[in-house]
Design a protein around this motif. Structure first.
Motif: not given
Length: 296
Positions: A272-280, A253-264, A237-241
């Motif tokens: 989940q928190q990063i995904g919620q932030t990205m959503k808005y 998608t690996n680009r998103v994975a790298d960015a998310m992994t680095y961030t959290f 859900d987070i990645v597709s959004d």
């Protein structure tokens, strides 16, 4: 190869610990887990040798000296893979006999997932490549199978999950073949089982992804889920959004994975928190010309 050396060291240390304590059940459990890991790693080594061999065949020809040398490496790696398979079968059988029910044994046995007598597409291509190299391989009909309680149920559950993926993605027979091959390959080369991979594919299909997009997105999706220790459904859900909000191709998608992994891993935020932030914040950031990485 470095990972395999580490796996061998861990395998030896773990089995010695339980052997010295006289706990046969724990010793066999440790052996099954260790051999499972070694079998998967060796499968990856075989794949790398196969890719290199096929590249040399295209570039230099089948009879070139370098090609023949690598053909021997490929055959040797397959021989090791088969030896590990035989050892894994033997140990798992001992473990099963030690348990009160076969279901307990099936729970720790995750490498062999197909019905008896079949060979996975990925392994079949490996054996075919070895055959072309000039070495006849026999007895491969048992590869990728195991005759212990629960194995048939696992295979049936996998087929059912893939049927749901095909139905939701409206996949043709050819596309279903590609999706199934991808699920089995990722199930053998990642920490996830092919059933879990199929589950992840289903979530992407429900998000509107078609066959090519699902296949392209799965490695990155699994990487994100593994790094964040999150459920595949939540992760998809987070990645597709994020992909949709920033108009990023599924293959990236690996680009998103790298960015998310680095961030959290560099903050107190969870995936989940990063995904919620990205959503808005994503739509506004995209309009303002802020990249996904900058926002992360």
């Amino acid at each position: 190869q470095r990972q395999m050396r580490l796996a061998n060291s861990e395998f030896k240390a773990a089995t010695e610990i339980y052997k010295n304590t006289g706990n046969r059940a724990k010793e066999l459990q440790s052996k099954v887990d260790g051999l499972n890991n070694k079998y998967r790693l060796q499968g990856r080594i075989v794949q790398e040798h196969r890719k290199r061999y096929e590249q040399l065949v295209r570039e230099k020809g089948r009879d070139a000296r370098e090609t023949q040398i690598h053909a021997r490496k490929l055959n040797d790696s397959i021989a090791v893979h088969q030896k590990l398979e035989k050892e894994l079968r033997q140990v798992s059988k001992e473990f099963e006999q030690l348990q009160s029910t076969s279901n307990k044994a099936a729970g720790v046995f995750s490498v062999f997932k197909k019905n008896a007598g079949e060979v996975s597409e990925e392994l079949q291509s490996v054996y075919s490549a070895a055959g072309m190299a000039g070495k006849a391989l026999t007895g491969i009909g048992v590869a990728g199978t195991v005759a212990i309680g629960g194995a048939v149920k696992v295979a049936a559950d996998f087929e059912k999950a893939m049927s749901r993926v095909g139905a939701v993605a409206n996949a043709s027979n050819d596309e279903m073949g590609r999706l199934t091959e991808t699920a089995r390959h990722l199930g053998a080369t990642t920490q996830f089982t092919d059933g879990q991979v199929a589950e992840g594919m289903q979530y992407l299909a429900m998000a509107g992804y078609k066959t090519n997009n699902i296949i392209g997105a799965m490695p990155g999706l699994l990487a994100t889920a593994a790094a964040g220790q999150t459920d595949l459904g939540v992760t998809s859900d987070i990645v597709s959004d994020i992909l949709t909000e920033f108009h990023i191709a599924a293959e990236d998608t690996n680009r998103v994975a790298d960015a998310m992994t680095y961030t959290f891993t560099n903050s107190n935020a969870t995936l989940q928190q990063i995904g919620q932030t990205m959503k808005y914040a994503g739509p506004a950031a995209k309009t303002a010309g802020v990249s996904m990485e900058e926002l992360a």
